[in-house]
Scaffold this motif. Structure first.
Motif: not given
Length: 233
Positions: A41, A44-45, A48, A178, A182-183
């Motif tokens: 997770n 991010e979805k 992914r 970021r 991704s964060q």
């Protein structure tokens, strides 16, 4: 009774959708939560989903272990997240997700970071640690990368390439910004010990007449709301 069993079965299937060993896309059952969530997770979805449907993921990431992933990491020739009009995921971010999925041991990740022969392996390990590590670990293991000035090729969102140095990449990964789509979690500040060492070294290098100004500088630099490093924004 039959309806209840059907509902329970559906709930169980949903829970196993991201955590188990019945699919190529699920997290290994031996993996532990990272920052209170499933490790995958941290990507991010939407990203992914793109990775799961990408040919590289299906052909080259399936069945990878912590040991065999090293060979794929050695083949990397760029860093980056997504690129192009359809935001295609790079091999770099796909291998990052694979690491999150199988959760290699910390010693393996540190060997990635310490690898001086393959700079993209080092960059991959550093990014993974930045996503998953605690603030103290991030400072301890990524700070030596500030002395690595080798060039890396970065794939931009436009699809073009640019050059970035390893130390720049390490600098970008701090402060919760970021990076590669991704964060990372917020990094926090340095320990009081690091701040104290900075102050002692600084004061010992200047005459007594200048130490008052340096004391003020130290107070500003080491404030918890500012952090030891001055903000870039």
């Amino acid at each position: 009774q039959a309806k209840f069993e059907s509902t329970a079965r559906a709930a169980g299937n949903q829970a196993r959708a991201m955590w188990g060993k019945n699919s190529a896309n699920v997290t290994d059952t031996t993996a532990i939560s990272v920052h209170g969530t499933n490790p995958q997770n941290l990507v991010e979805k939407i990203l992914r989903s793109k990775i799961y449907n990408h040919a590289y993921w299906k052909e080259h990431c399936f069945g990878l272990t912590a040991e065999s992933l090293v060979d794929k990491a050695m083949e990397l020739d760029t860093v980056g997240g997504t690129f192009g009009g359809i935001r295609e995921p790079s091999h770099f971010i796909q291998l990052t997700l694979k690491m999150l999925q199988i959760q290699p041991e910390k010693e393996i990740v540190l060997e990635f970071i310490k690898n001086e022969d393959y700079k993209y392996v080092r960059a991959l390990g550093a990014f993974y640690l930045r996503l998953t590590g605690r603030p103290a670990e991030v400072f301890q293991y990524l700070e030596p990368l500030y002395n690595d000035y080798r060039k890396l090729r970065r794939r931009l969102a436009s699809g073009e390439y640019c050059l970035v140095h390893v130390d720049e990449l390490a600098n970008e990964s701090r402060g919760g910004r970021r990076i590669h789509g991704s964060q990372p979690a917020l990094e926090g500040t340095r320990t009081p010990l690091s701040s104290t060492v900075f102050r002692c070294v600084a004061l010992s290098s200047y005459p007594s007449s200048s130490r008052g100004a340096l004391n003020g500088l130290h107070d500003t630099v080491s404030r918890p709301d500012v952090g030891v490093f001055p903000a870039d924004e």
